[in-house]
Structure formats: C-alpha cells, structure tokens
Design a protein around this motif. Structure first.
Motif: not given
Length: 330
Positions: A262-290
């Motif tokens: 479960g911790v590993y999954v969260e780490r991977v999801r945080v890393e994926a979200a980091r990339g989207m937040l850094e590079a795109g214009d999606l809202t935080v809500t959209a990034v969370a869903a994706r």
C-alpha cells in the motif's frame, strides 16, 4: 558579540558548501553593521596547510591559515568527494575530533556529515546529508540516526544540513538564532531565498524505487503498479492478480521490496502526480483522478506525508521553466 566561524577546506571539497554559507554569514554581518548593531561573523578558511586547495569541480579555494587549536565558536565542515573519502584516522578527521570539545557549535554541510561521523561526533545523534548519500552514511555509521528527508537537523550543539544549497538554509537558521529573525529575513530577501524551505529533500530528489523483486509474483505486482497507477491497486486485488493470498502477498512484498504494498502504491502515485503537476495544466482534482487518488483531498494528504507540501504549492514551486516564465531554448 562577533561569532568566529572556522571553515576547513581540503582537496575535493564542494565549493558551494563553502561559498554558500560564507555568503549568508557575510551578508548578515553587513546588515548588522549597517544597522549599527553589535555582532556578525568572522569566517576563517583553514586547511592542513595554508594555500590553495582544489575543489571537486576544479575551482581553487585558498586556506588562509592552518587548522587552529584552542576554543572556537562555530566549526563548519563542508562536504564533497574529499569529505566522503576522509579516512577515519586521516585527513582532517583527527583535528575535528580534537577540536570538537573546544567548539561552541559544530556544523556539517552536505557530506561534511561523513567527517563528523568518522570523528565519532554523530553517534546517537539525528543528522542528515545529501539525499544521494543518506543510505551510505547509515550503512557506514549505523550509530547515526540518519534523517533522510530533512533539510537540516539540530541536536544540541551539533547541526547538519542536506545537500549543497541546503547549507544556505542551515546558515540562515544560524543567523536567526545568533542575530535574530529580522536579520535572517533581510539576508533571505537579499539572496532571493526562503527563510524556511517548505518540505524536505524528497521534493527535490527523484525517488529511487526498489529494484525488481527476485520473486516473479512480487515483481509482477510491481509491474502492475507502475504500468497503471490509476488502476484499482488495493492489496487484496493485487494479491489475487498474482495468485497469492493477501496475507502472504503483503508479507513477501514487504520483505523483498522493503516497503508494504500500500505504501509502495502511494509512492508511485505521488511520483506520477508530481510529473503531471510539473509539466501540465490539469487541475489538482484532475491530476488526483488520473493518478488513482480518487479525490484532491486524498492526494493532498499523500503529498503532505511524502513531500511535506500540498500539491498546489508543489506546482507553484516546481512548474517547468517555460510555464513559469523563465528562459526557453528558443
């Protein structure tokens, strides 16, 4: 009172570990004098022998005098390759061990922590170093309580900082303690730095994932997690996908990967979200869903746990250069 800072330099030192704190302390002294207030710093660059030393980048620094004896105010030990490779009984380590009882405060920057550890000064103490070297520090000096995500750590009179520019964060903390918050704020404004950086080292370091597990079923689970972080990755479902009972899967994953699934999954999801937040214009809500968090609030809690900052603050700080209005390659 003027604070005496002794800063040893040696071949292979990281120059910014020296120049960064030196500049913070120099500017603090300037503001003290401009305000007509007593205090400030004298910073002495010293070495095993006076004269030039070659830093690990090739930049020459000059030791103005020999390693001193007697009482000193602050001993500030920089890092670099030359610090990591200091032998326990050689280099500046014996001098650091000898001078330590006569120093009011002992400070390491970056991998300067290896010198303090080799001198026995960090045994039983919390300390930090550059994120890339925290594992090695812990392995070589198991008596040290290594804090891998801290920007800087204080334990009594011993202070340590994370990598390179974090030495400036630590120097600002010294200024705040010695000269007051107003001087520290003035120095931070002058250098365009935050007085206190939000979050820890993990927000700057790309995570180092565990290598693929030797057991095929656990390795398959890792592949499933990385392939689609937004999928339903609850532990019972992962266990079923790889043909294991939930209990046995959780135990084996933790044993072979080093962290619960479960911790590993969260780490991977945080890393994926980091990339989207850094590079795109999606809202935080959209990034969370994706990224599989389900809600922006769930992602916010995960970011605070892992990185020490909320997603919107992370985006403002780490957005790509072109989106932030900086220079591009055009």
């Amino acid at each position: 009172m003027t604070h005496r800072v002794v800063l040893p330099v040696f071949d292979g030192v990281q120059p910014l570990d020296v120049v960064g704190p030196h500049e913070v302390l120099r500017i603090a002294t300037h503001f003290c004098r401009a305000a007509g207030r007593p205090g400030g710093y004298t910073v002495e660059l010293v070495g095993e022998r006076p004269g030039p030393v070659r830093s690990e980048t090739g930049l020459a620094l000059v030791a103005e005098g020999p390693l001193p004896a007697g009482p000193i105010g602050t001993l500030l030990v920089p890092g670099g390759g030359g610090a990591r490779e200091q032998p326990v009984g050689g280099g500046i380590v014996p001098w650091v061990r000898e001078i330590a009882p006569h120093a009011e405060r002992i400070v390491s920057v970056c991998t300067g922590a290896f010198v303090l550890a080799a001198a026995g000064l960090l045994d039983g103490c919390p300390a930090t170093t550059h994120w890339r070297w925290t594992g090695r520090l812990a392995a070589e000096h198991p008596a040290v309580d290594v804090q891998p995500d801290a920007i800087w750590v204080r334990h009594g009179r011993i202070w340590s900082s994370a990598g390179v520019t974090a030495g400036m964060d630590l120097a600002l903390a010294l200024v705040e303690e010695d000269l007051g918050a107003d001087i520290a704020q003035a120095v931070a404004r002058e250098l365009v730095l935050p007085v206190r950086r939000a979050g820890g080292q993990s927000q700057y370091a790309s995570p180092v994932w565990a290598p693929p597990a030797p057991r095929p079923s656990v390795r398959e689970a890792q592949d499933l997690i990385h392939a689609d972080p937004a999928a339903d990755l609850r532990v019972p479902l992962l266990a079923g996908r790889v043909g294991m009972s939930e209990r046995h899967f959780g135990r084996e994953f933790t044993r072979l990967v080093g962290t619960p699934p479960g911790v590993y999954v969260e780490r991977v999801r945080v890393e994926a979200a980091r990339g989207m937040l850094e590079a795109g214009d999606l809202t935080v809500t959209a990034v969370a869903a994706r990224c599989g968090f389900g809600s922006a609030e769930t992602m916010r809690r995960a970011f605070l746990r892992r990185l020490g900052v909320a997603p919107d603050h992370y985006r403002r700080r780490f957005t790509t250069t072109s989106r932030a209005g900086g220079l591009t390659g055009r």
